[in-house]
Write a protein that holds these residues in place. Structure first.
Motif, PDB file in Angstrom:
ATOM      1  N   GLU A 169      -7.591  -5.987  -2.955  1.00  0.00           N
ATOM      2  CA  GLU A 169      -7.182  -5.373  -4.222  1.00  0.00           C
ATOM      3  C   GLU A 169      -5.778  -5.801  -4.627  1.00  0.00           C
ATOM      4  OE1 GLU A 169      -9.864  -1.338  -3.602  1.00  0.00           O
ATOM      5  OE2 GLU A 169      -7.862  -1.490  -2.725  1.00  0.00           O
ATOM      6  N   ASP A 186       0.818  -1.209   0.000  1.00  0.00           N
ATOM      7  CA  ASP A 186       0.000   0.000   0.000  1.00  0.00           C
ATOM      8  C   ASP A 186       0.852   1.260   0.000  1.00  0.00           C
ATOM      9  OD1 ASP A 186       0.917   0.192   2.678  1.00  0.00           O
ATOM     10  OD2 ASP A 186      -0.812  -0.936   3.417  1.00  0.00           O
ATOM     11  N   SER A 207      -4.495   0.745  -1.511  1.00  0.00           N
ATOM     12  CA  SER A 207      -4.922  -0.623  -1.832  1.00  0.00           C
ATOM     13  C   SER A 207      -5.127  -1.454  -0.574  1.00  0.00           C
ATOM     14  CB  SER A 207      -3.906  -1.294  -2.758  1.00  0.00           C
ATOM     15  OG  SER A 207      -2.621  -1.348  -2.162  1.00  0.00           O
TER      16      SER A 207
END
Length: 325
Positions: free
Chosen positions: A135, A80, A131
């Motif tokens: 995902e 992320d 994210s």
């Protein structure tokens, strides 16, 4: 007697001693107390001095004086916004600093990079800000290419933080956006994360037939373990600590059972550098550096926070990679 009576009647009344000064004193004292209390609250709850200079921990620079290997190496960033470097000044994300020092690098880590000890290293960062772990399965895993057998992979990953904090209470809690959930409601989602995390790490491993190692961060806490998310400007969430702790338990347990994955404990390193960093009466207070390590959005590090993660990574990589190469 008449004169005496007249004198008594004409004498002015005795002054009321100290009445006005006493009230004034009380008002002044109350004013000072109110101003002091307000200043105390503003500084210790609302003010977040960042500080300056190197963050912790120290890095054993003697481990970075000689080349570890001439072998081709890929440094893969996965996850992320922490791995993507959101909020960092140009060139100062932890991923970038692992490979190249910025011009104003701190003296203690000048020329201390992975490039110095692994001259044939290539950095590829596919991390995606915002994210979730769901995902990452659908979007990020398909982006990983498969490398030749002579190439070794060092994988840096931050997975799961957005699952916990999204959508900041703006929507009802759900899997992948659990903010506001009770621990009972979140339990099936936590179990799914356990399975999903293993799947992600297993899938990454298939792309490095020549060998690899994964360095997986846990999830830090901007409230310094107190859980008062309201003071962080977010809606109340009574089970925040329980859900957050459960995710970190999954990450830690996963690392312990895998020989190919090392935990990078940013939770503990960032403790005391969140929204309560100036509160000297707390057990986590860092008198030598009470700096705030989070960016304006609260969920990502600032430059000093990224410096700390860079240092943690260098130390964990030193523990593992020279032996594997």
């Amino acid at each position: 007697m008449a004169n005496s009576d007249i004198n008594i009647e004409n004498d002015p009344p005795a002054p009321r001693k100290h009445g006005f000064p006493r009230r004034l004193t009380i008002l002044l004292v109350l004013g000072v107390v109110l101003a002091g209390g307000t200043g105390f609250y503003v500084y210790f709850w609302l003010t977040h001095p960042i500080g300056s200079g190197p963050a912790s921990p120290k890095v054993a620079v003697e481990n970075y004086q000689e080349v570890w290997s001439e072998r081709p190496v890929v440094l893969l960033g996965f996850g992320d916004s922490i791995t993507a470097g959101f909020g960092a000044s140009p060139g100062k994300s932890f991923f970038q600093r692992l490979l190249k020092n910025p011009e104003d690098e701190f003296q203690d880590l000048k020329e201390i990079t992975l490039t110095r000890v692994l001259p044939n290293i290539e950095g590829i960062n596919i991390a995606l800000s915002g994210s979730t772990s769901l995902e990452m399965v659908d979007v990020l895993l398909p982006k990983i290419e498969t490398y030749p057998e002579d190439t070794f992979g060092i994988v840096i990953a931050s997975i799961g933080g957005n699952d916990v904090i999204h959508m900041y209470g703006r929507t009802p809690p759900r899997e992948g956006a659990m903010y506001g959930a009770t621990i009972e409601d979140a339990q099936p989602w936590i179990e799914n994360f356990d399975t999903r995390l293993t799947h992600i790490l297993d899938e990454i491993s298939t792309h490095f037939p020549g060998g690899y190692h994964i360095f997986l961060m846990n999830i830090y806490d901007p409230t310094d373990g107190i859980g008062d998310v309201v003071n962080a400007g977010l809606p109340s969430w009574s089970d925040a600590r329980a859900v957050h702790g459960a995710y970190n338990d999954v990450i830690e347990a996963t690392c312990k059972k895998r020989d190919d994955t090392t935990l990078v404990d940013i939770y503990q390193e960032f403790m005391g550098h969140g929204i309560h960093s100036t509160q000297f009466w707390r057990s986590f207070y860092h008198s030598e550096d009470p700096g705030y390590w989070y960016y304006d959005n609260l969920e990502d590090p600032n430059d000093r926070g990224y410096d700390s993660i860079r240092r943690l990574m260098l130390n964990r990589i030193t523990d593992v990679i020279p032996g594997k190469l």
